[in-house]
Structures are given as structure tokens and as C-alpha cells.
Write a protein that holds these residues in place. Structure first.
Motif: not given
Length: 445
Positions: A77-85
Motif C-alpha cells: 500500500n505504501k508503494e501504491i501511495s508513492n505511485l499515486e503521488s
């Protein structure tokens, strides 16, 4: 499939228990059954507490499982949040041809999201495989799985039996039956007062209706005769031969010819049989339709008869018929309910609320236990949903659609009616030789 098949015997058992409860009506209280149910659930909980202590290692193992899965989900989920940013930064940096670039960028990030999801699923599967090899099947899970299911079955069975206890058995006859003649009536033996007195339209040989109400109904039916040429025969008896109101209606039309110019109206009610039929004559069917006769019965006759208030039912039925033919506002009958029905309804509502609370409380308890021992395999943290999903028509305007048309309730009638006229002489008595075309409506309550 096996789960669906299990529902069938449970429903059968519930039906049997409801019937058994009805037979025991008045001999025990539904609340005593609820107390016994609470005791059984309490025993299950106490045994479960003991099982938790006995298999304390299972609780710890499941907690490790939940933590491991949560840690994996948190990482991805942290990786996905970084992708979203990163995605938002690239979108803000767009200068020209935004629509085309937006789609390309979104598509690129969707592929990155699917890569992350594949990695998450692969890591979860590896972790679960290693965990199962180490711990195997947890005994505590099996215990609580069966314990919670048994608790639900106990509540369902107890509630079914209690509903039976709260529902009085249907009597074979009304309490009023003791006051009435046990004979049955048909078209050949029913007294027809209109044959000798043209002002009398009601046949009430079992004295189910009060004389005051009979007089009031006769006045209303005489107005129907005078103003609209509708010659009526309203019959209410305790029992109808063979419990067949249709045969009685047919016989009355055949024997007495109710209705001049085929504009007759025959109403037959078997009070102790709980049956009725409203039959307009052959020429009246266009002005008094089957649907309208059904509405009259549903709005006035049936509610009153269920409340054991035959005076109200027959009087309002006559008033409603007159208002319908006069195109006036239909009379409003206040809600009717006998005291016995009120008591039974209150008791039934209380029993329903009690067992609904038991069912909901047990479900909440089962959910809390599952979070602790995992018999439903609930996960604490899951992977985020795709934040880059391309919605259909993202760049197109959406217009609001409107579907025209509607439904107009109520009766819509022509202001002019075709009727044979009134003005007949009532004093001499006798009917006008009408016939029945088979229309109308009937049923039971």
C-alpha cells in the motif's frame, strides 16, 4: 451447494416448531424460551472461553498470521501511495494535449498497479503456505465455527417456537357461532325481504347485523335504486351451503332475477365461513368493474370482518358503493382492530424484537471472536483498490436523461353514465328480472 441444501431442513424444522408452539399457545411464555436460549448461548460462550485457554497457542498463531498479512499489505500500500503521488505530479506538469497524455499516463500507472498487486498476491500466498506448513489447521477455529453456527440454529429454532406461542391457534368457528343457528343457507332457502317490501334490500337471517345498521344500509341501497337504477340484494349469513358464495350468487340471480335492465347488485357474505362475493349484474359491469368491487372489499369489508366488526364492514361497503357510483369522495374508515388482535400484535412484535436482538447480538459476538481466532479467516488489512482506474466516458459530458410518463392513480370515470334510471315503486316489492354475467370479485379473509 451443500450450504444451500442445509437451509432446507432448517426451514422445515422452523415450520414444525412454529406449529408446535401454536399448539402450546397459552401454556408457556415466549420469554421463557428466550431465557432458555440465553442460557444455551451462555454455555457455548463459557465452553469457548475454556477452549481459548486450552488452545492459547492457536490464538497467538492466528495473531501472527494476521500481523504477517497486514505487514505485507502495508508494504505494498505504501508503494501504491508513492505511485499515486508520482501520478498526480505528472498530471500537474501537463501543458498541452492533456486528454491524450492523461490517458497514456493513467494506462502506464495502471500497469504499475497491477504489477504491485501481483507481487502482493504472490507474497501473501508464499506467507500463507509457510504459515500452514508450520501450524496446520487450528483446533480453536473448528470449535468456534461450529459453536457460532449452532448458536444461530438455536436462536432460529427458539424464535420459531416462540412465534407459535405468540400466535393463537385459529379457531374453527368464531365465538359468535354459539349465538347463531348452525344451519347453512343457499339461494333456495334464504329469506329475501325485498320480495314483499320494496324498501328492504338486506337479508340478515342470523342477526349478524344490528337492526339499526340494517335500516341504514336499506336507506343507502334504496338511493342506489332510485338514482342509478341499481337493484340490490345484500345477504349476510353465518354459513353458506358448501361454503360456496359464487353458487349462492348465481342461484339468487337465477331464482329472483335481481336487477331491472340487468343492473342488479348481489352481495353475499358468509361470516363464519370467512368468504364473500360481490357480483354486479350483466349491464352494470361496465360501471362497477371487477377491480372496483375488489377495492371495495379490500378497503371496507375485509378489514372490518377481520376485526369481527360486521356492522362496520357491511355499512361502509354500502356507503363506498354509493360514493363510487355518485363519483363522490370515498368514505374514510378508521383503522379497525379487535382487542385480541392488538394484544396478539403487541406480543408478536415484542417476541420478534427480542429474538432479533438475540440474533444481532450473537452475530456481533461471532464477528468479534472471528477477529481473534479467525474461523471466518478475516484479514485485518487488505491491498488498496486501483486509484488509476479509467472510468468510462471520463472526458465526455454526461447529460441528464429523463424518462417521461407517469402513473395516475385513483379512479378515472366519465362524468356521464349509462343507466336504466330509477323511480320504481318500492312498496310493492319484487325484483326486475335481471341476470348475472359472471363478473365481480370474491375471496376470503
Amino acid at each position: 451447494m451443500s450450504g444451500c441444501l442445509m437451509v432446507i431442513p432448517i426451514l422445515i424444522i422452523m415450520g414444525v416448531l412454529t406449529s408446535a408452539g401454536t399448539k402450546q399457545y397459552g401454556e408457556m411464555s415466549p420469554y421463557s424460551i428466550a431465557l432458555i436460549t440465553l442460557i444455551i448461548l451462555g454455555v457455548i460462550v463459557v465452553l469457548g472461553k475454556g477452549a481459548n485457554k486450552k488452545y492459547a497457542g492457536d490464538v497467538e498463531a492466528f495473531a501472527d498470521k494476521q500481523k504477517g498479512l497486514s505487514d505485507i499489505a502495508a508494504k505494498y500500500n505504501k508503494e501504491i501511495s508513492n505511485l499515486e503521488s508520482s501520478f498526480k505530479s505528472e498530471i500537474r506538469a501537463l501543458v498541452s494535449d492533456k486528454d491524450s497524455q492523461l490517458k497514456d499516463i493513467r494506462k502506464n500507472y495502471q500497469e504499475k498497479y497491477w504489477d504491485q498487486k501481483k507481487g502482493y498476491e504472490s507474497e501473501c500466498n508464499t506467507f500463507l503456505k509457510e504459515w500452514e506448513e508450520k501450524h496446520g489447521s487450528l483446533h480453536l477455529q473448528d470449535y468456534w465455527k461450529w459453536a457460532i453456527c449452532i448458536g444461530f440454529v438455536v436462536i432460529l429454532c427458539a424464535s420459531s417456537f416462540s412465534f407459535g406461542l405468540a400466535t393463537p391457534p385459529s379457531p374453527s368457528v368464531s365465538p359468535m357461532a354459539a349465538l347463531m343457528d348452525t344451519r347453512s343457507w343457499n339461494a333456495d332457502n334464504i329469506p329475501m325481504p325485498h320480495l314483499t317490501d320494496g324498501d328492504q334490500y338486506v337479508s340478515n337471517p342470523d342477526s349478524i347485523l344490528s337492526q339499526e345498521v340494517v335500516d341504514s344500509i336499506n336507506v343507502i341501497l334504496r338511493r342506489l335504486d332510485d338514482q342509478f337504477g341499481i337493484e340490490s340484494a345484500m345477504v349476510i349469513v353465518g354459513h353458506i351451503d358448501n361454503d360456496d358464495p359464487v353458487a349462492m350468487v348465481r342461484g339468487i340471480y337465477k331464482n329472483y332475477g335481481v336487477g331491472r335492465n340487468d343492473r342488479g347488485l348481489v352481495i353475499v357474505v358468509g361470516y363464519l365461513d370467512h368468504s364473500y362475493f360481490i357480483a354486479p349484474g350483466r349491464s352494470l359491469e361496465g360501471d362497477l368493474t371487477d377491480l372496483e368491487t375488489n377495492h371495495l372489499a379490500q378497503d371496507y369489508l375485509i378489514p372490518s370482518m377481520k376485526a369481527e366488526l360486521p356492522d362496520s364492514g357491511m355499512l361502509y361497503l354500502a356507503r363506498g358503493t354509493y360514493a363510487l357510483m355518485s363519483e363522490k369522495d370515498m368514505p374514510q374508515m378508521t383503522a379497525l382492530k379487535s382487542n385480541a388482535d392488538k394484544d396478539d400484535g403487541m406480543q408478536g412484535a415484542g417476541v420478534f424484537a427480542l429474538f432479533l436482538a438475540l440474533f444481532g447480538g450473537w452475530g456481533y459476538y461471532g464477528r468479534s471472536v472471528s477477529r481473534k481466532v479467525g474461523f471466518a479467516d478475516m484479514k485485518a488489512t487488505k491491498l488498496r483498490s486501483n486509484p488509476f482506474f479509467l472510468y468510462f466516458g471520463e472526458n465526455s459530458g454526461s447529460g441528464g436523461g429523463h424518462i417521461g410518463g407517469g402513473y395516475s392513480g385513483g379512479h378515472s370515470r366519465s362524468s356521464s353514465r349509462s343507466w336504466g334510471g330509477g323511480g320504481s315503486s318500492h312498496s310493492s316489492g319484487g325484483y326486475g328480472g335481471g341476470s348475472w354475467g359472471g363478473g365481480g370479485s370474491g375471496g376470503r379473509w
